[in-house]
Write an enzyme that holds these catalytic residues in place. Sequence first.
Site, PDB file in Angstrom:
ATOM      1  N   ASN A  90     -12.520  28.008  70.800  1.00 32.18           N
ATOM      2  CA  ASN A  90     -11.292  27.673  71.524  1.00 32.18           C
ATOM      3  C   ASN A  90     -10.249  28.782  71.503  1.00 32.18           C
ATOM      4  O   ASN A  90      -9.520  28.952  72.480  1.00 32.18           O
ATOM      5  CB  ASN A  90     -10.699  26.396  70.913  1.00 32.18           C
ATOM      6  CG  ASN A  90      -9.261  26.193  71.335  1.00 32.18           C
ATOM      7  OD1 ASN A  90      -8.987  25.753  72.446  1.00 32.18           O
ATOM      8  ND2 ASN A  90      -8.319  26.553  70.462  1.00 32.18           N
ATOM      9  N   TYR A 167      -7.491  38.635  81.343  1.00 30.33           N
ATOM     10  CA  TYR A 167      -7.715  37.209  81.044  1.00 30.33           C
ATOM     11  C   TYR A 167      -8.863  36.655  81.883  1.00 30.33           C
ATOM     12  O   TYR A 167      -9.817  36.082  81.347  1.00 30.33           O
ATOM     13  CB  TYR A 167      -6.431  36.403  81.296  1.00 30.33           C
ATOM     14  CG  TYR A 167      -6.552  34.965  80.835  1.00 30.33           C
ATOM     15  CD1 TYR A 167      -6.349  34.624  79.505  1.00 30.33           C
ATOM     16  CD2 TYR A 167      -6.905  33.955  81.732  1.00 30.33           C
ATOM     17  CE1 TYR A 167      -6.483  33.308  79.066  1.00 30.33           C
ATOM     18  CE2 TYR A 167      -7.041  32.636  81.312  1.00 30.33           C
ATOM     19  CZ  TYR A 167      -6.829  32.319  79.977  1.00 30.33           C
ATOM     20  OH  TYR A 167      -6.979  31.003  79.556  1.00 30.33           O
ATOM     21  N   LYS A 171     -12.777  35.589  80.536  1.00 36.54           N
ATOM     22  CA  LYS A 171     -13.340  34.241  80.662  1.00 36.54           C
ATOM     23  C   LYS A 171     -14.619  34.266  81.520  1.00 36.54           C
ATOM     24  O   LYS A 171     -15.553  33.496  81.268  1.00 36.54           O
ATOM     25  CB  LYS A 171     -12.308  33.272  81.246  1.00 36.54           C
ATOM     26  CG  LYS A 171     -11.085  33.053  80.344  1.00 36.54           C
ATOM     27  CD  LYS A 171     -11.458  32.423  79.000  1.00 36.54           C
ATOM     28  CE  LYS A 171     -10.223  32.028  78.193  1.00 36.54           C
ATOM     29  NZ  LYS A 171     -10.550  31.425  76.897  1.00 36.54           N
ATOM     30  N   THR A 202       0.983  24.511  77.202  1.00 37.78           N
ATOM     31  CA  THR A 202       0.854  24.953  75.804  1.00 37.78           C
ATOM     32  C   THR A 202       1.667  26.245  75.641  1.00 37.78           C
ATOM     33  O   THR A 202       2.184  26.797  76.616  1.00 37.78           O
ATOM     34  CB  THR A 202      -0.614  25.263  75.425  1.00 37.78           C
ATOM     35  OG1 THR A 202      -1.038  26.424  76.153  1.00 37.78           O
ATOM     36  CG2 THR A 202      -1.548  24.101  75.702  1.00 37.78           C
TER      37      THR A 202
END
Length: 244
Positions: A90, A167, A171, A202
């Site tokens: 995670n 980023y 991924k 978040t």
Amino acid sequence: MTNTDRRISLITGANKGIGFEVARQLGKAGHRILLGARDASRGNEAVKTLQAEGIDVRYIAVDLTDPASLTAAAADIEANEGHLDVLVNNAGISLQGDGLPGVADLAVVRQIFDTNFFGAVAVTQALLPLLKKSASGRIVNVSSGLGSITLNNDPAWEYAAVKLLGYNGSKAAMNMFTVLLAAELKEHGIKVNAANPGYTATDLNGHSGPQTIPEGAAETVRLALLPDDGPTGGFSATEGTDPW
Ligand code: NAP
């Protein structure tokens, strides 16, 4: 000592955000939780919160960019648990200086890949011998819709403007890791899937996402709890399968 009563799950980056909620939900599902965090005080604080909710949980130091912490985590689990059933990759970062491929700061892009891709691979490699001792191992890679090459290539996609080389690239690489590892581990009964949490409020995004953290954790939890006849080598969100 070997703990065989409960399924044993390790979640990286579990001191806050989606990882913390995944730890909580797997704990509520009866798993023994190894709460991975790079900072001991933040990790132990999160452990205290979950213990107060009745969850069987302990802190384990896991810094994806510190190979010694991964070796130590594997030795600790070997000695104290005997095996590992579930690994949730995670932990992840997004940094200022990332951006369009023509201008993104390469040092920043490398830093993002070091955590989001190489870190996830490194912790998986360190823990694989323990996962192979599980009767039905599960690995969930927390990816992102931003890792979908197909969606990034669609100008009509709602997040088409978010073109972050580091980023999104990290991924996409994690998605490839998912597919290759799923094939490699099929004969061991270990299922490897990538979860797209969806845009979730978040610290990662300054709490800008429309989803709540429990909504963002849901698909990862589902994949961590897959039955033995469940899929492997997939990429999905709560709404269903995502395109690679
Ligand atoms: P978050 O609240 O910022 O949590 C990230 C976690 O990763 C923190 O616990 C952080 O620890 C940890 N971490 C960072 N670098 C680490 C390292 N080197 N070693 C170990 N742990 C490290 O972010 P989040 O939104 O919950 O993100 C969780 C995952 O979901 C990430 O992989 C992210 O890319 C993915 N995701 C999020 C969204 C979203 O909208 N939020 C969407 C798609 C995918 P510290 O507290 O010590 O910094």
